[in-house]
Enzyme design. Structure first.
Site, PDB file in Angstrom:
ATOM      1  N   CYS A  13      40.901  32.119  48.229  1.00 46.44           N
ATOM      2  CA  CYS A  13      42.295  32.513  48.050  1.00 46.44           C
ATOM      3  C   CYS A  13      43.109  31.845  49.147  1.00 46.44           C
ATOM      4  O   CYS A  13      42.766  31.960  50.331  1.00 46.44           O
ATOM      5  CB  CYS A  13      42.422  34.033  48.147  1.00 46.44           C
ATOM      6  SG  CYS A  13      44.109  34.668  48.128  1.00 46.44           S
ATOM      7  N   ASN A  14      44.170  31.145  48.762  1.00 47.12           N
ATOM      8  CA  ASN A  14      44.988  30.453  49.761  1.00 47.12           C
ATOM      9  C   ASN A  14      45.724  31.431  50.666  1.00 47.12           C
ATOM     10  O   ASN A  14      45.866  31.188  51.862  1.00 47.12           O
ATOM     11  CB  ASN A  14      45.975  29.515  49.058  1.00 47.12           C
ATOM     12  CG  ASN A  14      45.299  28.277  48.510  1.00 47.12           C
ATOM     13  OD1 ASN A  14      45.017  27.334  49.237  1.00 47.12           O
ATOM     14  ND2 ASN A  14      45.001  28.279  47.231  1.00 47.12           N
ATOM     15  N   THR A  15      46.194  32.542  50.117  1.00 42.43           N
ATOM     16  CA  THR A  15      46.905  33.528  50.934  1.00 42.43           C
ATOM     17  C   THR A  15      45.987  34.103  52.000  1.00 42.43           C
ATOM     18  O   THR A  15      46.356  34.224  53.175  1.00 42.43           O
ATOM     19  CB  THR A  15      47.469  34.658  50.054  1.00 42.43           C
ATOM     20  OG1 THR A  15      48.380  34.107  49.102  1.00 42.43           O
ATOM     21  CG2 THR A  15      48.192  35.688  50.895  1.00 42.43           C
ATOM     22  N   TYR A  29      48.367  39.488  46.416  1.00 41.30           N
ATOM     23  CA  TYR A  29      48.514  39.652  47.851  1.00 41.30           C
ATOM     24  C   TYR A  29      49.747  38.927  48.396  1.00 41.30           C
ATOM     25  O   TYR A  29      50.242  39.270  49.468  1.00 41.30           O
ATOM     26  CB  TYR A  29      47.282  39.088  48.574  1.00 41.30           C
ATOM     27  CG  TYR A  29      46.092  40.012  48.632  1.00 41.30           C
ATOM     28  CD1 TYR A  29      45.992  41.140  47.821  1.00 41.30           C
ATOM     29  CD2 TYR A  29      45.050  39.753  49.510  1.00 41.30           C
ATOM     30  CE1 TYR A  29      44.890  41.975  47.884  1.00 41.30           C
ATOM     31  CE2 TYR A  29      43.941  40.581  49.584  1.00 41.30           C
ATOM     32  CZ  TYR A  29      43.866  41.693  48.767  1.00 41.30           C
ATOM     33  OH  TYR A  29      42.774  42.517  48.830  1.00 41.30           O
ATOM     34  N   GLY A  30      50.196  37.889  47.687  1.00 40.19           N
ATOM     35  CA  GLY A  30      51.254  37.028  48.208  1.00 40.19           C
ATOM     36  C   GLY A  30      52.570  37.730  48.481  1.00 40.19           C
ATOM     37  O   GLY A  30      53.401  37.228  49.242  1.00 40.19           O
ATOM     38  N   ASP A  75      38.367  37.218  46.858  1.00 36.08           N
ATOM     39  CA  ASP A  75      39.702  36.813  46.421  1.00 36.08           C
ATOM     40  C   ASP A  75      40.531  38.055  46.178  1.00 36.08           C
ATOM     41  O   ASP A  75      39.993  39.153  45.976  1.00 36.08           O
ATOM     42  CB  ASP A  75      39.599  35.980  45.135  1.00 36.08           C
ATOM     43  CG  ASP A  75      40.953  35.472  44.635  1.00 36.08           C
ATOM     44  OD1 ASP A  75      41.846  35.253  45.484  1.00 36.08           O
ATOM     45  OD2 ASP A  75      41.125  35.305  43.430  1.00 36.08           O
ATOM     46  N   CYS A 111      46.920  26.850  44.503  1.00 31.51           N
ATOM     47  CA  CYS A 111      46.630  28.255  44.199  1.00 31.51           C
ATOM     48  C   CYS A 111      45.386  28.263  43.327  1.00 31.51           C
ATOM     49  O   CYS A 111      45.273  27.454  42.395  1.00 31.51           O
ATOM     50  CB  CYS A 111      47.802  28.900  43.467  1.00 31.51           C
ATOM     51  SG  CYS A 111      47.453  30.565  42.831  1.00 31.51           S
ATOM     52  N   THR A 112      44.458  29.154  43.621  1.00 32.93           N
ATOM     53  CA  THR A 112      43.181  29.124  42.903  1.00 32.93           C
ATOM     54  C   THR A 112      43.309  29.525  41.436  1.00 32.93           C
ATOM     55  O   THR A 112      42.394  29.266  40.651  1.00 32.93           O
ATOM     56  CB  THR A 112      42.138  30.029  43.594  1.00 32.93           C
ATOM     57  OG1 THR A 112      42.653  31.356  43.707  1.00 32.93           O
ATOM     58  CG2 THR A 112      41.812  29.484  44.981  1.00 32.93           C
ATOM     59  N   HIS A 113      44.423  30.121  41.048  1.00 26.33           N
ATOM     60  CA  HIS A 113      44.651  30.410  39.622  1.00 26.33           C
ATOM     61  C   HIS A 113      44.890  29.134  38.806  1.00 26.33           C
ATOM     62  O   HIS A 113      44.549  29.080  37.624  1.00 26.33           O
ATOM     63  CB  HIS A 113      45.887  31.303  39.449  1.00 26.33           C
ATOM     64  CG  HIS A 113      45.637  32.764  39.634  1.00 26.33           C
ATOM     65  ND1 HIS A 113      45.578  33.349  40.880  1.00 26.33           N
ATOM     66  CD2 HIS A 113      45.449  33.765  38.743  1.00 26.33           C
ATOM     67  CE1 HIS A 113      45.369  34.656  40.745  1.00 26.33           C
ATOM     68  NE2 HIS A 113      45.279  34.929  39.459  1.00 26.33           N
TER      69      HIS A 113
END
Length: 264
Positions: free
Chosen positions: A74-76, A43-44, A11, A184-186
């Site tokens: 991580c979605n990004t 990263y986004g 991630d 979003c994983t957060h």
């Protein structure tokens, strides 16, 4: 390949710890190696070229540690990075699920909310996949830019977090959604707060659960699933180790984890 090898989880920061928790629940006998690039997160806001270069460094690190599978938590990275990973390493790559099956099973009015970063919302990836599965479904995205700094700043229960949750929840409630995806994983860090804000009439979906099941199915198909003994976990960060430990304690039994700071 030896089934005793670890499962790699990578991630851009700490959000992937929510995915690690789901993976541990589904595969309790597995050994996990988590790498969060906290020194260079988020990263986004970075270019595709920069992200793919960072992802290449992390996947090379995972190759050196002989993982049998890699989960991009991580979605990004899933949107931009898996095309770089696939085909260049010995392990298969499992990207973040968009939770389509979960969402379509849960929704009754086919009005679906997406809470994600501005970047993830802008790609239309979730909307496109949901519409492909059910053209009658409507997807309403909200970029929740305030969440990540508040979560990483350990501002749980703060007035600022309560205000942000109210703002984003209201925007989706106005669309009459009955199901919300955490894109979003957060965001699973604040899932309980979100469920309280939306109320019982709205189902909040964490795609990490579907991601973990996909990872398990992949290992079963390759006869590499570990089913004996208690699992182990090593969590590595490229940045502030103590901050990472603090947030990990909200998701995991840290007594069963080893923590390391690493350089890529």
């Amino acid at each position: 390949m030896d089934k005793n090898r670890p499962i790699g989880v990578l991630d851009s920061g700490v959000g992937g710890l929510t995915v690690l928790r789901a993976l541990q629940r589904v595969m309790p006998s597995e050994t996990f190696l988590y790498l969060g690039d906290t020194a260079r997160a988020p990263y986004g806001v970075r270019t595709r070229e920069t992200i793919t270069a960072f992802v290449a460094q992390m996947t090379d690190w995972m190759e050196q540690h002989q993982v049998k599978q890699l989960v991009t938590a991580c979605n990004t990275i899933t949107v931009l990075g898996t095309d770089v990973i696939r085909g260049s390493h010995t392990f298969p790559v499992i990207g973040m699920s968009k939770g389509v099956d979960q969402v379509l099973k849960a929704t009754k009015n086919k009005r679906i909310g997406l809470m994600a970063t501005d970047f993830t919302v802008s790609t239309g990836a979730h909307r496109n996949e949901i519409k492909a599965a059910d053209p009658e479904a409507e997807v309403f995205g909200v970029g929740c830019t305030k969440f990540v700094p508040l979560i990483e700043g350990n501002r749980f229960g703060s007035p600022e977090l309560k205000e942000a949750i109210g703002e984003y929840a209201e925007a989706l409630q106005e669309k009459d959604v009955d199901t919300v995806i955490l894109g979003c994983t957060h965001y699973p860090f604040v899932r309980e707060y979100l469920e309280e804000a939306f109320g019982p009439e709205v189902t909040v979906i964490d795609p990490a659960e579907a991601t973990a099941l996909q990872a398990k199915a992949n290992l079963e198909a390759r006869n590499l699933l570990q089913t004996d003994g208690a699992g182990r976990c090593t969590i590595c960060f490229t940045g502030d180790l103590e901050k990472g430990k603090l947030l990990a304690s909200r998701m995991l039994d840290t007594g069963q984890c080893n923590f390391e700071q690493v350089r890529l």
